[in-house]
Motif scaffolding. Structure first.
Motif, short mmCIF file in Angstrom:
data_model
loop_
_atom_site.label_atom_id
_atom_site.label_comp_id
_atom_site.label_asym_id
_atom_site.label_seq_id
_atom_site.Cartn_x
_atom_site.Cartn_y
_atom_site.Cartn_z
N ALA A 269 24.90 -26.80 42.65
CA ALA A 269 24.86 -28.17 42.13
C ALA A 269 24.55 -28.23 40.65
O ALA A 269 23.85 -29.14 40.17
CB ALA A 269 23.86 -29.00 42.93
N THR A 270 25.07 -27.30 39.88
CA THR A 270 24.88 -27.31 38.43
C THR A 270 25.99 -28.09 37.74
O THR A 270 27.07 -28.29 38.30
CB THR A 270 24.85 -25.88 37.88
OG1 THR A 270 25.98 -25.16 38.37
CG2 THR A 270 23.59 -25.15 38.31
N ASP A 271 25.73 -28.55 36.52
CA ASP A 271 26.76 -29.26 35.76
C ASP A 271 27.91 -28.32 35.39
O ASP A 271 29.06 -28.74 35.30
CB ASP A 271 26.17 -29.86 34.48
CG ASP A 271 25.22 -31.00 34.77
OD1 ASP A 271 25.15 -31.44 35.93
OD2 ASP A 271 24.54 -31.46 33.85
N ASN A 272 27.57 -27.07 35.10
CA ASN A 272 28.57 -26.05 34.79
C ASN A 272 28.20 -24.77 35.53
O ASN A 272 27.06 -24.60 35.96
CB ASN A 272 28.61 -25.75 33.28
CG ASN A 272 28.78 -27.01 32.45
OD1 ASN A 272 29.85 -27.61 32.43
ND2 ASN A 272 27.72 -27.41 31.77
N GLY A 273 29.20 -23.89 35.64
CA GLY A 273 28.91 -22.58 36.18
C GLY A 273 28.77 -21.60 35.04
O GLY A 273 27.73 -21.54 34.38
N VAL A 274 29.83 -20.83 34.78
CA VAL A 274 29.84 -19.91 33.63
C VAL A 274 30.64 -20.58 32.52
O VAL A 274 31.76 -21.02 32.71
CB VAL A 274 30.41 -18.54 34.03
CG1 VAL A 274 29.42 -17.81 34.92
CG2 VAL A 274 31.76 -18.65 34.74
N ARG A 275 30.02 -20.61 31.34
CA ARG A 275 30.59 -21.44 30.26
C ARG A 275 30.49 -20.73 28.92
O ARG A 275 29.49 -20.09 28.60
CB ARG A 275 29.85 -22.77 30.19
CG ARG A 275 30.22 -23.64 28.99
CD ARG A 275 29.60 -25.01 29.04
NE ARG A 275 28.14 -25.01 29.02
CZ ARG A 275 27.39 -26.07 28.71
NH1 ARG A 275 27.98 -27.23 28.42
NH2 ARG A 275 26.08 -26.00 28.70
N ILE A 276 31.56 -20.86 28.12
CA ILE A 276 31.54 -20.49 26.71
C ILE A 276 31.84 -21.76 25.93
O ILE A 276 32.87 -22.40 26.19
CB ILE A 276 32.58 -19.40 26.39
CG1 ILE A 276 32.39 -18.17 27.28
CG2 ILE A 276 32.50 -19.01 24.92
CD1 ILE A 276 33.51 -17.15 27.16
N LYS A 277 30.98 -22.13 24.99
CA LYS A 277 31.24 -23.35 24.25
C LYS A 277 31.05 -23.13 22.76
O LYS A 277 30.14 -22.42 22.32
CB LYS A 277 30.37 -24.51 24.75
CG LYS A 277 28.87 -24.29 24.63
CD LYS A 277 28.12 -25.56 25.02
CE LYS A 277 26.61 -25.36 24.92
NZ LYS A 277 25.85 -26.60 25.13
N THR A 278 31.94 -23.73 21.99
CA THR A 278 31.88 -23.62 20.54
C THR A 278 32.05 -25.00 19.92
O THR A 278 32.74 -25.87 20.47
CB THR A 278 32.97 -22.68 20.01
OG1 THR A 278 34.25 -23.30 20.12
CG2 THR A 278 32.99 -21.37 20.78
N TRP A 279 31.45 -25.16 18.76
CA TRP A 279 31.54 -26.44 18.07
C TRP A 279 32.95 -26.66 17.51
O TRP A 279 33.67 -25.72 17.21
CB TRP A 279 30.54 -26.50 16.92
CG TRP A 279 29.13 -26.65 17.39
CD1 TRP A 279 28.27 -25.67 17.74
CD2 TRP A 279 28.42 -27.88 17.58
NE1 TRP A 279 27.05 -26.19 18.13
CE2 TRP A 279 27.12 -27.54 18.03
CE3 TRP A 279 28.75 -29.22 17.39
CZ2 TRP A 279 26.16 -28.50 18.31
CZ3 TRP A 279 27.79 -30.18 17.66
CH2 TRP A 279 26.52 -29.83 18.11
N ALA A 280 33.30 -27.92 17.39
CA ALA A 280 34.53 -28.30 16.70
C ALA A 280 34.21 -29.51 15.82
O ALA A 280 33.82 -30.55 16.34
CB ALA A 280 35.63 -28.66 17.69
N PRO A 281 34.35 -29.37 14.49
CA PRO A 281 34.73 -28.15 13.77
C PRO A 281 33.60 -27.13 13.80
O PRO A 281 32.48 -27.44 14.21
CB PRO A 281 34.98 -28.65 12.36
CG PRO A 281 34.07 -29.83 12.22
CD PRO A 281 34.07 -30.49 13.57
N SER A 282 33.91 -25.89 13.36
CA SER A 282 32.89 -24.85 13.40
C SER A 282 33.07 -23.88 12.25
O SER A 282 34.12 -23.82 11.60
CB SER A 282 32.97 -24.08 14.73
OG SER A 282 34.05 -23.17 14.71
N GLU A 283 32.02 -23.09 12.03
CA GLU A 283 32.10 -21.94 11.14
C GLU A 283 32.77 -20.78 11.88
O GLU A 283 33.02 -20.87 13.09
CB GLU A 283 30.72 -21.55 10.64
CG GLU A 283 29.97 -22.65 9.94
CD GLU A 283 30.65 -23.12 8.67
OE1 GLU A 283 31.35 -22.30 8.03
OE2 GLU A 283 30.50 -24.30 8.32
N THR A 284 33.02 -19.69 11.18
CA THR A 284 33.72 -18.56 11.78
C THR A 284 32.75 -17.56 12.39
O THR A 284 31.79 -17.13 11.75
CB THR A 284 34.57 -17.83 10.71
OG1 THR A 284 35.52 -18.75 10.18
CG2 THR A 284 35.30 -16.65 11.31
#
Length: 393
Positions: A269-284
């Motif tokens: 019952a989690t909001d996500n399971g396995v997640r990769i998230k990055t900002w947009a826009p973002s640095e490199t």
């Protein structure tokens, strides 16, 4: 001098541990004036016991017997002359005074090597009195509430058989550490408690999180800039936001995240399971060499998620992430999704995800919108084996 003696002296020099034959010695905080009735502030007693144990030169053991100990903000520093154990048999209780919220640390350890924190006791953060002051969801310059247990520049150490409840902010924070094992811990906070990450890792290498239960209001485990060689296994996560890499790319000079493995883990019952998230826009920056394998999802909203359009403010328009994501394996992941889209790989248009593999995925959805679906945007890779929902790579 014999060869064996020379080798022993060399080993002592390499690991920086005293080889003088000193027996283990207990430094009981009660003997330093600590009281275990939940009143006062035991910082002076705890600090004095730590100082003497740190200077002992053998196996120093700071012991907190059973009872309830009120404890203000305290940081235990090295370098110590021998190995150290911090044995919590009782319950440590954080302050409720509003003035205490100005620090980012409740209990901290810095510049310590060969440290063991254990004992079966409790860290009671008393977060219920502080969560209402957390305005980070609307204030980008918000002040962080205290983390319950913070390790900075700690090496070759372990935390096991410990429980943390109701942290004001994160339960554990690991920064600039190397070779740390966290096992058989239980971290608890209500699902609605803000920013109560279970274990937050940054700028650290060779970190293991094993055989533990994390129930919290934010990520069960979060890994940010400079996390390398992290293994997470046999963890029960939920409630919470799942296990996350990121957010990445918000600041300048972020270090890559690489060598992450999550396996034999259950999400409930989690909001996500396995997640990769990055900002947009973002640095490199980059995230690579990542394995999510042998995972059970039970009523998880977003079981498999790459989110490269993370922008909580909602004012990002067509901004794209500059974080490179590559070499990601999702293998043998099964269970139920509480949303129609069970697999979502939302990658950047300017830096598409590369070498993403979906292998033996079985995630079902039973709801008003029919069967589970997979959505892939700007994701390059392959699907093989069972694919429910149908692979979109």
């Amino acid at each position: 001098m014999t060869t064996a003696t020379l080798l022993l002296l060399l080993l002592c020099y390499i690991v920086n541990v005293s080889c003088v034959s000193l027996p283990p010695k207990v430094f009981d905080v009660i003997a330093y004036g600590a009281v275990n009735d939940g009143t006062g502030d035991n910082v002076k007693a705890f600090s004095a016991a730590w100082k003497d144990a740190c200077q002992y030169g053998g196996r120093g053991r700071v012991v907190i017997p059973r009872g309830v100990y009120a404890l203000g903000s305290v940081i235990f520093t090295g370098y110590c002359k021998g190995t150290m154990s911090f044995i919590i048999n009782g319950s440590l209780r954080a302050p409720t005074d509003r003035r205490f919220y100005d620090t980012d640390t409740w209990i901290g350890f810095r510049y310590v090597e060969y440290l063991t924190i254990k004992g079966g006791g409790y860290l009671d953060g008393q977060g219920h009195v502080a969560w209402r002051y957390n305005d980070c969801s609307t204030n980008s310059k918000c002040s962080r509430l205290p983390t319950s247990l913070r390790l900075d520049f700690v090496r070759n150490s372990q935390i096991h058989h410990l429980r943390s409840i109701d942290s004001k902010n994160a339960h554990f924070n690991i920064f600039a550490c190397h070779n740390i094992t966290i096992s058989n811990v239980r971290l608890d906070a209500p699902a609605e408690s803000p920013n109560t990450d279970g274990i937050h890792i940054g700028s650290s290498a060779d970190i293991r999180i094993l055989d533990s239960t994390i129930r919290t209001g934010d990520d069960c485990v979060s890994m940010v800039s400079g996390s390398r060689g992290v293994e997470i296994a046999n963890v029960h996560c939920g409630p919470g936001h799942g296990i996350s890499i990121g957010s990445l790319g918000r600041g300048h000079s972020e270090q890559p995240v690489t060598g992450i493995t999550v396996r034999n883990t259950t999400f409930v019952a989690t909001d996500n399971g396995v997640r990769i998230k990055t900002w947009a826009p973002s640095e490199t920056t980059s995230a690579s060499n990542i394995i999510f394998q042998d995972i059970n999802m039970i009523a998880v909203a977003n079981p498999i998620l790459i989110d490269q359009v993370y922008c909580p403010s909602g004012n990002c328009l067509e901004a794209q992430s500059n974080v490179e994501i590559r070499d990601v394996l999702f293998k043998n992941i099964w269970g139920t999704s509480s949303s129609e889209v069970a697999v979502k790989l939302q990658c950047s248009r300017t830096r598409p995800c590369r070498d993403v593999k979906l292998v033996d995925i079985y995630l079902t959805y039973r709801g008003p919108r029919g069967k589970s679906r997979a959505v892939c945007v700007n994701a390059l890779g392959s699907s093989s084996g069972t694919q429910i929902p149908s692979g979109c790579l």
